[in-house]
Scaffold this active site. Structure first.
Site, PDB file in Angstrom:
ATOM      1  N   THR A 126       0.821  -1.210   0.000  1.00 33.11           N
ATOM      2  CA  THR A 126       0.000   0.000   0.000  1.00 33.11           C
ATOM      3  C   THR A 126       0.860   1.268   0.000  1.00 33.11           C
ATOM      4  O   THR A 126       1.986   1.263   0.522  1.00 33.11           O
ATOM      5  CB  THR A 126      -0.903   0.006   1.255  1.00 33.11           C
ATOM      6  N   ASP A 127       0.292   2.345  -0.523  1.00 33.21           N
ATOM      7  CA  ASP A 127       0.999   3.638  -0.480  1.00 33.21           C
ATOM      8  C   ASP A 127       1.143   4.147   0.952  1.00 33.21           C
ATOM      9  O   ASP A 127       1.933   5.051   1.218  1.00 33.21           O
ATOM     10  CB  ASP A 127       0.292   4.681  -1.355  1.00 33.21           C
ATOM     11  N   GLU A 128       0.368   3.563   1.882  1.00 39.57           N
ATOM     12  CA  GLU A 128       0.422   4.056   3.271  1.00 39.57           C
ATOM     13  C   GLU A 128       1.773   3.806   3.920  1.00 39.57           C
ATOM     14  O   GLU A 128       2.088   4.403   4.957  1.00 39.57           O
ATOM     15  CB  GLU A 128      -0.696   3.422   4.113  1.00 39.57           C
ATOM     16  N   TYR A 154      -1.645  -0.370  11.181  1.00 39.90           N
ATOM     17  CA  TYR A 154      -1.872  -1.048   9.888  1.00 39.90           C
ATOM     18  C   TYR A 154      -0.707  -0.789   8.935  1.00 39.90           C
ATOM     19  O   TYR A 154      -0.084  -1.720   8.411  1.00 39.90           O
ATOM     20  CB  TYR A 154      -3.190  -0.570   9.252  1.00 39.90           C
ATOM     21  N   LYS A 158       2.177  -3.364   7.331  1.00 41.43           N
ATOM     22  CA  LYS A 158       2.405  -3.565   5.893  1.00 41.43           C
ATOM     23  C   LYS A 158       3.857  -3.224   5.536  1.00 41.43           C
ATOM     24  O   LYS A 158       4.479  -3.903   4.713  1.00 41.43           O
ATOM     25  CB  LYS A 158       1.440  -2.695   5.067  1.00 41.43           C
TER      26      LYS A 158
HETATM   27  P1  NAD Z   1     -10.157  -6.801   2.558  1.00 39.37           P
HETATM   28  O1  NAD Z   1     -10.124  -6.485   4.016  1.00 39.37           O
HETATM   29  O2  NAD Z   1     -11.373  -6.460   1.765  1.00 39.37           O
HETATM   30  O3  NAD Z   1      -9.871  -8.353   2.338  1.00 39.37           O
HETATM   31  C1  NAD Z   1      -8.888  -9.030   3.051  1.00 39.37           C
HETATM   32  C2  NAD Z   1      -9.118 -10.531   2.837  1.00 39.37           C
HETATM   33  O4  NAD Z   1      -8.063 -11.242   3.510  1.00 39.37           O
HETATM   34  C3  NAD Z   1     -10.435 -11.055   3.414  1.00 39.37           C
HETATM   35  O5  NAD Z   1     -11.057 -11.909   2.505  1.00 39.37           O
HETATM   36  C4  NAD Z   1     -10.004 -11.808   4.671  1.00 39.37           C
HETATM   37  O6  NAD Z   1     -10.869 -12.886   5.017  1.00 39.37           O
HETATM   38  C5  NAD Z   1      -8.629 -12.311   4.258  1.00 39.37           C
HETATM   39  N1  NAD Z   1      -7.759 -12.576   5.410  1.00 39.37           N
HETATM   40  C6  NAD Z   1      -7.523 -11.778   6.479  1.00 39.37           C
HETATM   41  N2  NAD Z   1      -6.692 -12.397   7.334  1.00 39.37           N
HETATM   42  C7  NAD Z   1      -6.377 -13.595   6.790  1.00 39.37           C
HETATM   43  C8  NAD Z   1      -5.535 -14.673   7.180  1.00 39.37           C
HETATM   44  N3  NAD Z   1      -4.865 -14.647   8.353  1.00 39.37           N
HETATM   45  N4  NAD Z   1      -5.427 -15.746   6.374  1.00 39.37           N
HETATM   46  C9  NAD Z   1      -6.114 -15.799   5.193  1.00 39.37           C
HETATM   47  N5  NAD Z   1      -6.938 -14.818   4.782  1.00 39.37           N
HETATM   48  C10 NAD Z   1      -7.055 -13.714   5.559  1.00 39.37           C
HETATM   49  O7  NAD Z   1      -8.872  -6.089   1.963  1.00 39.37           O
HETATM   50  P2  NAD Z   1      -8.662  -5.385   0.543  1.00 39.37           P
HETATM   51  O8  NAD Z   1      -9.112  -3.984   0.635  1.00 39.37           O
HETATM   52  O9  NAD Z   1      -9.169  -6.268  -0.526  1.00 39.37           O
HETATM   53  O10 NAD Z   1      -7.059  -5.354   0.493  1.00 39.37           O
HETATM   54  C11 NAD Z   1      -6.338  -6.452  -0.037  1.00 39.37           C
HETATM   55  C12 NAD Z   1      -4.852  -6.165   0.056  1.00 39.37           C
HETATM   56  O11 NAD Z   1      -4.560  -4.985  -0.675  1.00 39.37           O
HETATM   57  C13 NAD Z   1      -4.368  -5.899   1.482  1.00 39.37           C
HETATM   58  O12 NAD Z   1      -3.105  -6.488   1.623  1.00 39.37           O
HETATM   59  C14 NAD Z   1      -4.249  -4.392   1.577  1.00 39.37           C
HETATM   60  O13 NAD Z   1      -3.231  -4.018   2.492  1.00 39.37           O
HETATM   61  C15 NAD Z   1      -3.879  -4.035   0.152  1.00 39.37           C
HETATM   62  N6  NAD Z   1      -4.303  -2.715  -0.332  1.00 39.37           N
HETATM   63  C16 NAD Z   1      -5.595  -2.307  -0.208  1.00 39.37           C
HETATM   64  C17 NAD Z   1      -5.986  -1.076  -0.752  1.00 39.37           C
HETATM   65  C18 NAD Z   1      -7.421  -0.596  -0.675  1.00 39.37           C
HETATM   66  O14 NAD Z   1      -7.700   0.552  -1.044  1.00 39.37           O
HETATM   67  N7  NAD Z   1      -8.377  -1.402  -0.229  1.00 39.37           N
HETATM   68  C19 NAD Z   1      -5.038  -0.278  -1.387  1.00 39.37           C
HETATM   69  C20 NAD Z   1      -3.714  -0.732  -1.470  1.00 39.37           C
HETATM   70  C21 NAD Z   1      -3.369  -1.941  -0.946  1.00 39.37           C
HETATM   71  O1  DAU Z   2      -4.132   4.032   0.536  1.00 36.81           O
HETATM   72  C1  DAU Z   2      -4.390   2.672   0.516  1.00 36.81           C
HETATM   73  C2  DAU Z   2      -5.199   2.290   1.738  1.00 36.81           C
HETATM   74  O2  DAU Z   2      -6.510   2.790   1.532  1.00 36.81           O
HETATM   75  C3  DAU Z   2      -5.211   0.798   1.977  1.00 36.81           C
HETATM   76  O3  DAU Z   2      -3.912   0.368   2.282  1.00 36.81           O
HETATM   77  C4  DAU Z   2      -6.155   0.441   3.125  1.00 36.81           C
HETATM   78  O4  DAU Z   2      -6.253  -0.969   3.263  1.00 36.81           O
HETATM   79  C5  DAU Z   2      -7.533   0.998   2.798  1.00 36.81           C
HETATM   80  O5  DAU Z   2      -8.432   0.743   3.871  1.00 36.81           O
HETATM   81  C6  DAU Z   2      -7.436   2.496   2.546  1.00 36.81           C
HETATM   82  O6  DAU Z   2      -7.092   3.210   3.765  1.00 36.81           O
HETATM   83  P1  DAU Z   2      -7.787   4.608   4.147  1.00 36.81           P
HETATM   84  O7  DAU Z   2      -7.639   4.811   5.597  1.00 36.81           O
HETATM   85  O8  DAU Z   2      -7.349   5.688   3.239  1.00 36.81           O
HETATM   86  O9  DAU Z   2      -9.329   4.243   3.735  1.00 36.81           O
HETATM   87  P2  DAU Z   2     -10.712   4.498   4.480  1.00 36.81           P
HETATM   88  O10 DAU Z   2     -11.780   4.132   3.508  1.00 36.81           O
HETATM   89  O11 DAU Z   2     -10.756   3.887   5.831  1.00 36.81           O
HETATM   90  O12 DAU Z   2     -10.718   6.073   4.668  1.00 36.81           O
HETATM   91  C7  DAU Z   2     -10.581   6.961   3.567  1.00 36.81           C
HETATM   92  C8  DAU Z   2     -10.582   8.373   4.105  1.00 36.81           C
HETATM   93  O13 DAU Z   2     -11.892   8.665   4.598  1.00 36.81           O
HETATM   94  C9  DAU Z   2      -9.647   8.593   5.279  1.00 36.81           C
HETATM   95  O14 DAU Z   2      -9.103   9.891   5.198  1.00 36.81           O
HETATM   96  C10 DAU Z   2     -10.543   8.488   6.507  1.00 36.81           C
HETATM   97  C11 DAU Z   2     -11.874   9.014   5.994  1.00 36.81           C
HETATM   98  N1  DAU Z   2     -13.085   8.406   6.605  1.00 36.81           N
HETATM   99  C12 DAU Z   2     -13.187   7.062   6.636  1.00 36.81           C
HETATM  100  C13 DAU Z   2     -14.289   6.448   7.179  1.00 36.81           C
HETATM  101  C14 DAU Z   2     -14.412   4.934   7.242  1.00 36.81           C
HETATM  102  C15 DAU Z   2     -14.098   9.218   7.066  1.00 36.81           C
HETATM  103  O15 DAU Z   2     -14.014  10.473   7.022  1.00 36.81           O
HETATM  104  N2  DAU Z   2     -15.204   8.623   7.605  1.00 36.81           N
HETATM  105  C16 DAU Z   2     -15.339   7.278   7.703  1.00 36.81           C
HETATM  106  O16 DAU Z   2     -16.371   6.795   8.231  1.00 36.81           O
END
Ligand code: NAD
Ligand code: DAU
Length: 346
Positions: A126-128, A154, A158
């Site tokens: 992730t970019d985080e 988190y 990562k």
């Molecule tokens: P998500 O939370 O929707 O899905 C995570 C999945 O992993 C779920 O199906 C969960 O059951 C499974 N899981 C969790 N713990 C596990 C374990 N111990 N063993 C096996 N399975 C397990 O997450 P997402 O948003 O789809 O993100 C997927 C990946 O991409 C993550 O690694 C996250 O850090 C990365 N990522 C997410 C975003 C985003 O915007 N959502 C952006 C950049 C990177």
């Molecule tokens: O940048 C990549 C990341 O993006 C991934 O690595 C993470 O897994 C993914 O969850 C996401 O993280 P963020 O913290 O950016 O996403 P989130 O949807 O939780 O929040 C987006 C923005 O919105 C953040 O600035 C917090 C704000 N927010 C979020 C929630 C859930 C609110 O203002 N209200 C809310 O209820």
């Protein structure tokens, strides 16, 4: 035929990646390993469950014996690791499971890759891991050279995993790559995250909780564009390299929330400003020059189109998100697949 392991494939991006791979590479055997935590939803995969080239296994990536057994049985060519605890707010409440799954689980998978013939491993990061950028410096972007500088448990977990992946490359020569992507949006996004939460709350005329003043900036990418980037990296990426993935689409949270409110014909009075997230990152912004130059990747979905498509998807897939909101989806696996998958796992 090649076999690809997709961990976390019952989650948001992993499931979209499975659908992408099925249509882009029908010759692949896809094995999904997922623990089915609260974020994993097996009903997402129902259309592919019966495909003969697909197998779902309920496995915790931290369970070394179970992971090794599956490697023995399936002999994968590639592992793409999406499995993670992914929600920043949950990591602030309770970091421990983040360390376990995100760091230890990644180590278990890579050990299995090593002991099964140096299997190709891709880490979805992730970019985080780069921390945040100031709001008043729009000229700054995260490149692959930006130092790791994390804010939340988190992102720290990562980053820890990323360092471990690069160490396995240098120390053991494991063939690895890492992608660091910005915020994704699209179908099957779990409704604890900003965009799906706001869509569903607005549809239900519930308050829309905006953290702080809503001025934090995220760089949004349609999930299919992320999946295409990973597909390119696992086939053409250089080993040992990190690739940033993002589409230069920065938006303030409040502007996204207002856009959703207007698209659904709701009132801005639903918007409720709440206490800010602890350590809240101000701005993320990816420079995707490297993946563009080396692999020719560019985002294809413009945000204006992608967000309308996403809102439409949630409008037409209440059958997917209502059981999540009610909690019923947690029983779905046992009801639908408990008996069938209990014995062979196939
Ligand atoms: P998500 O939370 O929707 O899905 C995570 C999945 O992993 C779920 O199906 C969960 O059951 C499974 N899981 C969790 N713990 C596990 C374990 N111990 N063993 C096996 N399975 C397990 O997450 P997402 O948003 O789809 O993100 C997927 C990946 O991409 C993550 O690694 C996250 O850090 C990365 N990522 C997410 C975003 C985003 O915007 N959502 C952006 C950049 C990177
Ligand atoms: O940048 C990549 C990341 O993006 C991934 O690595 C993470 O897994 C993914 O969850 C996401 O993280 P963020 O913290 O950016 O996403 P989130 O949807 O939780 O929040 C987006 C923005 O919105 C953040 O600035 C917090 C704000 N927010 C979020 C929630 C859930 C609110 O203002 N209200 C809310 O209820």
């Amino acid at each position: 035929m090649k076999t690809i392991f997709v961990t976390g494939g019952a989650g948001f991006i992993g499931s979209n990646f499975i659908f992408h791979m099925r249509s882009a590479h029908p010759e692949y055997r896809i094995v999904c390993l997922d623990k089915l935590t609260y974020a994993g939803n097996i009903s997402t995969l129902k259309d592919i469950m019966e495909d003969e080239n697909f197998r779902f296994c309920r496995v915790d990536i931290c369970n070394r014996d179970a992971v090794n057994r599956l490697f023995d049985e399936e002999r994968p060519d590639i592992v793409v690791n999406f499995a993670a605890e992914s929600h920043v707010d949950r990591s602030i409440e309770d970091p421990s499971v983040f360390l376990q799954t995100n760091i230890m689980g990644t180590g278990v998978l890579m050990d299995a890759c090593r002991s099964h013939g140096n299997v190709r491993f891709h880490q979805v990061s992730t970019d985080e891991v780069y921390g945040d950028l100031p709001l008043d410096r729009p000229d700054l972007f995260f490149t692959e050279e930006t130092p790791i500088h994390t804010s939340s448990p988190y992102s720290s977990s990562k980053a820890g995993a990323d360092l471990l992946v690069l160490a396995y490359y240098r120390t053991y020569g494991l063939p690895v790559t890492i992608s660091r992507c910005s915020n994704n949006y699209g179908p099957y996004h779990f409704p604890e995250k900003l965009i799906p939460l706001m869509i569903i709350n607005a549809l239900n005329d519930k308050p829309l909780p905006v953290y702080g003043e809503g001025l934090n900036v995220r760089d949004w990418l349609y999930v299919e564009d992320h999946c295409r980037a990973i597909d390119l990296i696992i086939h053409k990426g250089r080993l040992g390299e990190v690739y940033n993935v993002g589409g230069h689409n920065e938006m303030r949270n409040i502007d996204i929330v207002k856009l959703i409110v207007h698209a659904l014909g709701k009132s801005e009075e639903l918007i409720t400003y709440v206490t800010d997230r602890k350590g809240h990152d101000l701005r993320y912004a990816i420079d995707p020059a490297k993946i563009h130059a080396e692999l020719g990747w560019l985002p294809e979905t413009k945000f204006a189109y992608g967000i309308q498509k996403t809102i439409q998807w949630y409008l037409t897939h209440q059958d997917w998100w209502e059981p999540i909101v009610s909690g019923d989806y947690m029983n779905y696996y046992e009801q639908m697949y408990g008996d069938r998958l209990g014995h062979s796992g196939r």
